[in-house]
Design an enzyme around this catalytic site. Structure first.
Site, PDB file in Angstrom:
ATOM      1  N   HIS A 141     137.754 -45.435  73.675  1.00  0.00           N
ATOM      2  CA  HIS A 141     138.244 -46.618  74.394  1.00  0.00           C
ATOM      3  C   HIS A 141     137.806 -46.551  75.843  1.00  0.00           C
ATOM      4  O   HIS A 141     137.981 -45.531  76.507  1.00  0.00           O
ATOM      5  CB  HIS A 141     139.775 -46.702  74.334  1.00  0.00           C
ATOM      6  CG  HIS A 141     140.351 -47.735  75.251  1.00  0.00           C
ATOM      7  ND1 HIS A 141     141.119 -47.419  76.355  1.00  0.00           N
ATOM      8  CD2 HIS A 141     140.244 -49.100  75.250  1.00  0.00           C
ATOM      9  CE1 HIS A 141     141.464 -48.531  76.989  1.00  0.00           C
ATOM     10  NE2 HIS A 141     140.950 -49.552  76.334  1.00  0.00           N
ATOM     11  N   SER A 142     137.215 -47.623  76.347  1.00  0.00           N
ATOM     12  CA  SER A 142     136.867 -47.766  77.763  1.00  0.00           C
ATOM     13  C   SER A 142     135.985 -46.608  78.221  1.00  0.00           C
ATOM     14  O   SER A 142     134.886 -46.436  77.726  1.00  0.00           O
ATOM     15  CB  SER A 142     138.155 -47.880  78.584  1.00  0.00           C
ATOM     16  OG  SER A 142     137.906 -48.332  79.888  1.00  0.00           O
ATOM     17  N   MET A 143     136.448 -45.782  79.151  1.00  0.00           N
ATOM     18  CA  MET A 143     135.649 -44.637  79.569  1.00  0.00           C
ATOM     19  C   MET A 143     135.317 -43.750  78.379  1.00  0.00           C
ATOM     20  O   MET A 143     134.208 -43.204  78.274  1.00  0.00           O
ATOM     21  CB  MET A 143     136.381 -43.826  80.634  1.00  0.00           C
ATOM     22  CG  MET A 143     135.577 -42.644  81.167  1.00  0.00           C
ATOM     23  SD  MET A 143     136.497 -41.604  82.345  1.00  0.00           S
ATOM     24  CE  MET A 143     137.594 -40.724  81.211  1.00  0.00           C
ATOM     25  N   ALA A 177     134.810 -44.730  75.401  1.00  0.00           N
ATOM     26  CA  ALA A 177     133.713 -45.388  74.686  1.00  0.00           C
ATOM     27  C   ALA A 177     132.387 -45.108  75.377  1.00  0.00           C
ATOM     28  O   ALA A 177     131.347 -44.965  74.723  1.00  0.00           O
ATOM     29  CB  ALA A 177     133.969 -46.890  74.602  1.00  0.00           C
TER      30      ALA A 177
END
Length: 298
Positions: free
Chosen positions: A107-109, A111
């Site tokens: 997720h986010s960072m 990812a």
């Protein structure tokens, strides 16, 4: 719905902590899933979707607190937090656990880290699921000197900045609700319960304050695109209607470079996988992905 099992893995230079779902599903034939959270979050970021994925698809999910976050070690004094250091950490973790291949859920960072890992070591990643992120934040060549200057200045000022203390746990939850990515009370509570530590008189965050220092050097867009081109794993990208990637041109550009990628836009905010109102839909989309890529899900 099963409760997570806390774990702690000691490596040579650090300890990685986290939460595990699906221990009974561990098998030599199905690689474990490493779940990587976003910046200043922790492994509790996956507390709503991980038990669903473990139950429905028989996945063995290891959600780790990235170094500097949650209950994991901080980097040594004098160090910076470069995003590519996390790829090295994951590789060391895999070696310590005897894992030849893993599935990645980021997720986010997280990812961004997963994208780098899948591009740099494609033989070690079987499937790649990305939530609200594909590749890391970049700095273009002409802005590199300014990036280094800003990072150096922030590092020098860090000793003079007082850490935020909270007299009450509730105050910290509300602060997390109104952070960089605004989230609901329920979502903030999950992250705060794992990310806060209590002393005799107050509460404060366990995350390393150095995480807020800008990276001295970042990849350029061309470099990130090179990683995307090297990804071989089947890839699922889920973005949120009210998320951070909606208006970013490089989302489409990077996605087009990944050979086997499907992209779906779902309702919700940047933490749509953690919000009670949207997590189930995110989980269903991931179940569909894992099922299409060889797993039998209920």
């Amino acid at each position: 719905m099963q409760d997570p099992i806390p774990f702690e893995i000691k490596l040579e230079h650090m300890t990685l902590s986290g939460l595990r779902w699906g221990k009974e599903h561990s098998t030599e034939h199905q690689p474990p899933v490493l779940a990587l959270h976003g910046w200043l979050d922790n492994s509790a970021s996956f507390c709503r979707i991980a038990p669903i994925l473990a139950d429905r698809c028989g996945l063995d999910i290891w959600a780790i607190d990235l170094v500097g976050h949650g209950l994991s070690s901080h980097r040594p004094e004098g160090s910076f937090y470069h995003i590519w250091d996390n790829v090295i950490d994951i590789n060391l973790l895999m070696a310590a656990q005897g894992w030849e291949r893993v599935d990645l859920l980021g997720h986010s960072m997280g990812a961004g880290i997963a994208t780098l890992m899948a591009g740099a070591m494609p033989d070690k990643v079987s499937r790649l699921a990305l939530l609200e992120g594909i590749g890391p934040i970049v700095t273009e060549v002409e802005a590199t000197p300014k990036q280094l200057a800003q990072s150096t200045s922030a590092y020098q000022l860090l000793p003079y900045k007082k850490a935020t203390d909270y007299d009450e746990f509730e105050s910290a939850v509300m602060a997390r609700c109104n952070g960089f990515a605004k989230i609901s009370y329920a979502a903030a509570l999950s992250l705060t319960e794992r990310g806060l530590r209590q002393s005799d008189t107050h509460w404060n965050w366990s995350a390393d304050p150095r995480l807020k220092i800008p990276s001295p050097v970042r990849f350029t867009e061309a470099q990130v695109e090179a990683f995307c081109e090297q990804i071989q794993a089947p890839t699922c990208l889920l973005t949120a209607e009210a998320g951070f990637l909606t208006d970013r041109d490089n989302t489409a550009t990077r996605s087009a470079l990944v050979a086997n990628l499907s992209h779906q836009v779902l309702a919700g905010n940047h933490h749509f996988h953690l919000e009670p109102d949207t997590a189930a839909v995110v989980a269903e989309a991931l179940i569909t992905f894992w099922q299409a890529k060889g797993l039998k899900c209920e």
